[in-house]
Design a protein around this motif. Structure first.
Motif, mmCIF file in Angstrom:
data_model
loop_
_atom_site.group_PDB
_atom_site.id
_atom_site.type_symbol
_atom_site.label_atom_id
_atom_site.label_comp_id
_atom_site.label_asym_id
_atom_site.label_seq_id
_atom_site.Cartn_x
_atom_site.Cartn_y
_atom_site.Cartn_z
ATOM 1 N N ASN A 104 31.081 -21.925 1.244
ATOM 2 C CA ASN A 104 31.384 -21.706 0.114
ATOM 3 C C ASN A 104 32.292 -20.752 -0.376
ATOM 4 N N GLY A 105 33.239 -20.298 0.718
ATOM 5 C CA GLY A 105 34.340 -19.473 0.522
ATOM 6 C C GLY A 105 34.614 -18.829 2.059
ATOM 7 N N PRO A 106 35.362 -17.620 2.178
ATOM 8 C CA PRO A 106 35.606 -17.206 3.437
ATOM 9 C C PRO A 106 34.608 -16.942 4.453
ATOM 10 N N ALA A 107 34.975 -17.598 5.693
ATOM 11 C CA ALA A 107 33.793 -17.605 6.758
ATOM 12 C C ALA A 107 34.740 -16.963 7.876
ATOM 13 N N THR A 108 34.748 -15.456 7.775
ATOM 14 C CA THR A 108 35.446 -14.694 8.849
ATOM 15 C C THR A 108 34.614 -13.767 9.791
ATOM 16 N N HIS A 154 36.087 -26.473 -5.114
ATOM 17 C CA HIS A 154 34.982 -25.482 -4.869
ATOM 18 C C HIS A 154 33.715 -25.514 -5.459
ATOM 19 N N GLU A 155 33.651 -25.744 -6.786
ATOM 20 C CA GLU A 155 32.550 -25.996 -7.765
ATOM 21 C C GLU A 155 31.580 -27.126 -7.120
ATOM 22 N N GLN A 156 32.040 -27.995 -6.341
ATOM 23 C CA GLN A 156 31.280 -28.995 -5.752
ATOM 24 C C GLN A 156 30.779 -29.000 -4.560
ATOM 25 N N ASP A 200 37.255 -25.693 -1.178
ATOM 26 C CA ASP A 200 38.862 -25.581 -1.235
ATOM 27 C C ASP A 200 39.463 -24.112 -0.968
ATOM 28 N N ARG A 201 38.382 -23.198 -1.283
ATOM 29 C CA ARG A 201 38.763 -21.807 -1.227
ATOM 30 C C ARG A 201 38.305 -21.245 0.038
ATOM 31 N N ALA A 202 37.535 -22.154 0.990
ATOM 32 C CA ALA A 202 37.096 -21.644 2.450
ATOM 33 C C ALA A 202 38.106 -21.262 3.128
ATOM 34 N N GLY A 245 27.356 -16.873 -3.822
ATOM 35 C CA GLY A 245 28.599 -16.791 -4.821
ATOM 36 C C GLY A 245 29.834 -17.350 -4.027
ATOM 37 N N ASP A 246 31.180 -16.856 -4.009
ATOM 38 C CA ASP A 246 31.988 -17.341 -3.714
ATOM 39 C C ASP A 246 32.575 -17.030 -2.223
ATOM 40 N N VAL A 247 31.502 -16.618 -1.424
ATOM 41 C CA VAL A 247 31.727 -15.963 0.025
ATOM 42 C C VAL A 247 30.570 -16.603 0.955
#
Length: 252
Positions: A112-116, A192-194, A132-134, A65-67
């Motif tokens: 692909n998103g937050p990496a915390t 993000h989508e790429q 670009d959302r990471a 997903g986005d994370v």
């Protein structure tokens, strides 16, 4: 034929293209992962399976997903304040880092998103692409009050230097993808989508290289980092275990 390990691990989803590019996605029930004790135990085993499968030419490591990874179930790690159990955690933690660097193939990390949570996994990859959302940082250790000795302190210092590493690991603050690029943490930031498609594109280029080149180039470029991890992580995780034991003691 699908290798048996593709369906063996609860939080790890696998997919492989005809040209030998293996994608490993962290997930929980098909959505973004909550890292658990099971994940911690399974990941070093999965990396060993990947290493021993000759059909794997390149690994793409990403989230779902986005994370990438931003949630952890601390209680699922078990009684980490007990020395015997912490030793199991320590062995598994070091094995993940060594095996990521020791894989006989290049690894492409796609944030692909937050990496915390366990951002060091991405920093250990050979080429690192960010959406670009990471975002990057260390949520669990400052939040729980446990020393970050499981490799974060080494990998981040190698990537961004001592001052920035201390700031991240003391404060629990995060940095966005643009800052991570400026700091030298990532190689490219893409829309993000790429992000996954770009990682896959690079992986397919590397998969076409000769097998011995892929394996020996991997060793050549990671020798210093592997040495630092072997020297520093056992000590760092011992200190981490002491802080976990102290929390349990303070709680009575």
């Amino acid at each position: 034929m699908t290798p048996p390990y593709f369906d063996r691990y609860e939080n790890l989803a696998f997919e492989r293209s005809d040209d030998g590019v293996l994608t490993l996605r962290f997930h929980t029930d098909g959505g973004p992962i909550t890292f658990t004790g099971t994940t911690h135990e399974d990941l070093p085993k999965a990396l060993e399976d990947i290493a021993h499968d000759p059909d794997n030419r390149v690994l793409v490591l990403t989230g779902t997903g986005d994370v990438f990874m931003d949630s952890i179930d601390g209680a699922s790690l078990g009684e980490i304040f007990r020395p015997a159990h912490w030793e199991k955690i320590r062995r598994e933690g070091l094995a993940v880092l060594q095996r990521l660097l020791g894989l006989p193939m290049p690894v492409i990390g796609v944030a692909n998103g937050p990496a915390t949570v366990h951002s060091e996994y991405l920093l250990l990859t050979d080429i690192h692409i960010a959406s670009d959302r990471a975002t990057y940082g260390d949520f669990p250790h400052p939040a729980f009050g446990i020393t970050a000795g499981d490799g974060l302190q080494v990998v981040w210092e190698e990537a961004v230097g001592t001052a920035r590493t201390k700031w991240l690991l003391w404060t629990g603050e995060t940095v966005d993808a643009a800052t991570a690029l400026q700091w030298g943490v990532v190689n490219e930031v893409v829309p993000h989508e790429q992000a996954y498609a770009r990682g896959l594109e690079i992986a397919r280029t590397l998969a076409a290289k000769p097998a011995l080149y892929r394996s020996l180039q991997k060793q050549t470029l990671n020798q210093r980092l592997l040495r630092r991890l072997i020297e520093s992580v056992p000590y760092g995780m011992a200190l981490e275990g002491l802080t976990a034991a102290d929390l349990a003691y303070q709680a009575g």
